[in-house]
Design a protein around this motif. Sequence first.
Motif, PDB file in Angstrom:
ATOM      1  N   SER C  19       9.090  31.716  11.213  1.00 64.25           N
ATOM      2  CA  SER C  19       8.630  30.330  11.157  1.00 64.25           C
ATOM      3  C   SER C  19       9.386  29.451  12.158  1.00 64.25           C
ATOM      4  N   ASN C  20       8.631  28.660  12.942  1.00 58.79           N
ATOM      5  CA  ASN C  20       9.247  27.890  14.028  1.00 58.79           C
ATOM      6  C   ASN C  20       8.298  26.762  14.425  1.00 58.79           C
ATOM      7  N   GLU C  21       8.812  25.567  14.497  1.00 59.40           N
ATOM      8  CA  GLU C  21       7.957  24.399  14.749  1.00 59.40           C
ATOM      9  C   GLU C  21       7.419  24.319  16.171  1.00 59.40           C
ATOM     10  N   GLN C  22       7.997  25.118  17.077  1.00 59.03           N
ATOM     11  CA  GLN C  22       7.488  25.177  18.451  1.00 59.03           C
ATOM     12  C   GLN C  22       6.319  26.147  18.562  1.00 59.03           C
ATOM     13  N   ALA C  23       6.158  26.990  17.558  1.00 60.40           N
ATOM     14  CA  ALA C  23       5.187  28.087  17.652  1.00 60.40           C
ATOM     15  C   ALA C  23       3.804  27.630  17.244  1.00 60.40           C
ATOM     16  N   GLY C  24       2.813  27.920  18.110  1.00 57.07           N
ATOM     17  CA  GLY C  24       1.428  27.622  17.777  1.00 57.07           C
ATOM     18  C   GLY C  24       0.641  28.868  17.428  1.00 57.07           C
ATOM     19  N   ALA C  25       1.241  30.039  17.663  1.00 56.83           N
ATOM     20  CA  ALA C  25       0.510  31.292  17.479  1.00 56.83           C
ATOM     21  C   ALA C  25       1.407  32.378  16.921  1.00 56.83           C
ATOM     22  N   LEU C  26       0.855  33.121  15.996  1.00 59.05           N
ATOM     23  CA  LEU C  26       1.508  34.330  15.496  1.00 59.05           C
ATOM     24  C   LEU C  26       0.506  35.465  15.608  1.00 59.05           C
ATOM     25  N   ALA C  27       0.897  36.540  16.292  1.00 66.69           N
ATOM     26  CA  ALA C  27       0.079  37.759  16.291  1.00 66.69           C
ATOM     27  C   ALA C  27       0.868  38.821  15.553  1.00 66.69           C
ATOM     28  N   THR C  28       0.206  39.514  14.639  1.00 68.86           N
ATOM     29  CA  THR C  28       0.886  40.618  13.966  1.00 68.86           C
ATOM     30  C   THR C  28       0.081  41.895  14.137  1.00 68.86           C
ATOM     31  N   PHE C  29       0.788  43.002  14.045  1.00 69.46           N
ATOM     32  CA  PHE C  29       0.134  44.309  13.984  1.00 69.46           C
ATOM     33  C   PHE C  29       0.737  45.083  12.832  1.00 69.46           C
ATOM     34  N   GLU C  30      -0.125  45.734  12.071  1.00 67.89           N
ATOM     35  CA  GLU C  30       0.353  46.636  11.028  1.00 67.89           C
ATOM     36  C   GLU C  30      -0.293  47.999  11.225  1.00 67.89           C
ATOM     37  N   GLY C  31       0.519  49.032  11.169  1.00 68.92           N
ATOM     38  CA  GLY C  31      -0.003  50.398  11.144  1.00 68.92           C
ATOM     39  C   GLY C  31      -0.007  50.879   9.709  1.00 68.92           C
TER      40      GLY C  31
ATOM     41  N   GLU D  30      -2.579  34.129  13.544  1.00 67.09           N
ATOM     42  CA  GLU D  30      -2.430  32.870  12.824  1.00 67.09           C
ATOM     43  C   GLU D  30      -2.205  31.755  13.824  1.00 67.09           C
ATOM     44  N   GLY D  31      -2.946  30.663  13.658  1.00 66.37           N
ATOM     45  CA  GLY D  31      -2.674  29.457  14.427  1.00 66.37           C
ATOM     46  C   GLY D  31      -1.866  28.508  13.566  1.00 66.37           C
ATOM     47  N   TRP D  32      -0.743  28.051  14.115  1.00 67.07           N
ATOM     48  CA  TRP D  32       0.156  27.162  13.368  1.00 67.07           C
ATOM     49  C   TRP D  32       0.167  25.779  14.012  1.00 67.07           C
ATOM     50  N   VAL D  33       0.429  24.762  13.196  1.00 64.95           N
ATOM     51  CA  VAL D  33       0.539  23.398  13.721  1.00 64.95           C
ATOM     52  C   VAL D  33       1.885  23.254  14.420  1.00 64.95           C
ATOM     53  N   ARG D  34       1.839  22.999  15.733  1.00 63.79           N
ATOM     54  CA  ARG D  34       3.072  22.809  16.509  1.00 63.79           C
ATOM     55  C   ARG D  34       3.560  21.368  16.407  1.00 63.79           C
ATOM     56  N   ASN D  35       4.840  21.183  16.663  1.00 65.71           N
ATOM     57  CA  ASN D  35       5.419  19.833  16.590  1.00 65.71           C
ATOM     58  C   ASN D  35       5.233  19.035  17.878  1.00 65.71           C
ATOM     59  N   HIS D  36       4.495  19.624  18.844  1.00 63.18           N
ATOM     60  CA  HIS D  36       4.234  18.889  20.072  1.00 63.18           C
ATOM     61  C   HIS D  36       2.950  19.413  20.700  1.00 63.18           C
ATOM     62  N   VAL D  85       3.283  19.851  10.300  1.00 60.16           N
ATOM     63  CA  VAL D  85       3.858  20.758  11.298  1.00 60.16           C
ATOM     64  C   VAL D  85       4.313  22.050  10.608  1.00 60.16           C
ATOM     65  N   GLY D  86       4.020  23.165  11.232  1.00 58.63           N
ATOM     66  CA  GLY D  86       4.412  24.464  10.692  1.00 58.63           C
ATOM     67  C   GLY D  86       3.358  25.104   9.801  1.00 58.63           C
ATOM     68  N   GLU D  87       2.378  24.322   9.366  1.00 62.83           N
ATOM     69  CA  GLU D  87       1.360  24.887   8.475  1.00 62.83           C
ATOM     70  C   GLU D  87       0.381  25.769   9.244  1.00 62.83           C
ATOM     71  N   LEU D  88      -0.165  26.715   8.504  1.00 60.25           N
ATOM     72  CA  LEU D  88      -1.140  27.642   9.050  1.00 60.25           C
ATOM     73  C   LEU D  88      -2.509  26.967   9.102  1.00 60.25           C
TER      74      LEU D  88
END
Lengths: 83, 83, 142, 142
Positions: C19-31, D30-36, D85-88
């Motif tokens: 979790s990070n407030e700068q992040a707009g995207a999370l990609a995950t992979f599960e095998g 996942e698209g997350w709400v960024r702080n900027h 911010v931070g929410e999915l």
Amino acid sequence: MAEDKPIRVEYYALLRDERGQSEDLIMTTAASARELYEELQARFHFSLPWQRLAVAVNDEFQRWDTTLYANDKVVFIPPVAGG
Amino acid sequence: MAEDKPIRVEYYALLRDERGQSEDLIMTTAASARELYEELQARFHFSLPWQRLAVAVNDEFQRWDTTLYANDKVVFIPPVAGG
Amino acid sequence: MFSLSFEPVVREDLLDALSNEQAGALATFEGWVRNHNEGRKVVLLEYEAFEPLARKEALRILEEAKQRFDIIEARCVHRVGALKVGELAVWIGVTAAHRQAAFGACQFIIEEIKARLPIWKKEHYTDGSSEWVNCREHAHAH
Amino acid sequence: MFSLSFEPVVREDLLDALSNEQAGALATFEGWVRNHNEGRKVVLLEYEAFEPLARKEALRILEEAKQRFDIIEARCVHRVGALKVGELAVWIGVTAAHRQAAFGACQFIIEEIKARLPIWKKEHYTDGSSEWVNCREHAHAH
């Protein structure tokens, strides 16, 4: 003629199954990792040729022609299948 | 001259803000979705030209030259920003 | 962050750590463990790792991903031990400001993990037989 | 399966629904709400959807993904309402026998979702102002 030196070999996966145990402490004159594998393959009838494996010495990948020193820990790495 | 027909218009997002309400039931002679938008734009001072929007009639995307019929429900779609 | 785990993976813990407030995207992979492989019915898998080198190599892969892609963080957990059909074998999560970097790094990481980590998989089949995957005498790796 | 949700997304429920013994790979985005965004500090987002058409179009996108990629299942949830911010904001999950199809379909779906769904986003900034994203009079969509 090269002197015998002690080498610790750990076996994983297929090689452990073929060896029937997970470790050997051996005295060998093998100069390189490749020579050591061929010596052990002849003795324990490992099914795979060295070309199908990789080798690690002291927990780091090495080339097959890497020189072995006394008390090195050697791991032969069969084809991997992680993920 | 074309006859007046009743059309229901729903507003979303920027258009709702600019209209100040979310729905109009209007009588119009507009033959196409494009004519209707231009009529409403002149009346309510929408900031975006029709070229920046898409249009849906009866909850389905349509071309701008699609003919409007009495009691159609029209939604003008400002540039989207989902995801 | 990389770990080898003898216990089932708890996704929420991994996601919370990313979790990070700068992040707009999370990609995950599960095998996941499939119930079949090359036409044979699988009942159980055993994963085994040469642990010290698997950990070192995995950290190098995650570092390479950070060099190559504009990402914020990357994490990976690989299971070891016995796994049943349907169980999660590997989890990768990558955060980035934008989605392309997150996807690119996630794909890069799983490809490298599969190619480079000293981890082995023994499949146990419904007929009672078993086999180390990719290790048949005349087979090639896929 | 697609849904618009006014409530926070519960990942485990979505993942459980995707569970399948034929599947060897799960790719999620996942698209997350960024702080900027574009240099401005964001405190809150509002997502709004033209719901009947958003649902129809999303189901068409998921169906197209199944036609184009060799996948087992694809699911997507998009949040509506006010998000911090931070929410999915959006969740996509794709299962497949093999990873390439799962990744390909997951990327396809997020690109199409962003381009095609009648969903709008209003950003509220720290200075008290707000703006519908992509709707400036002389701006172009990104």
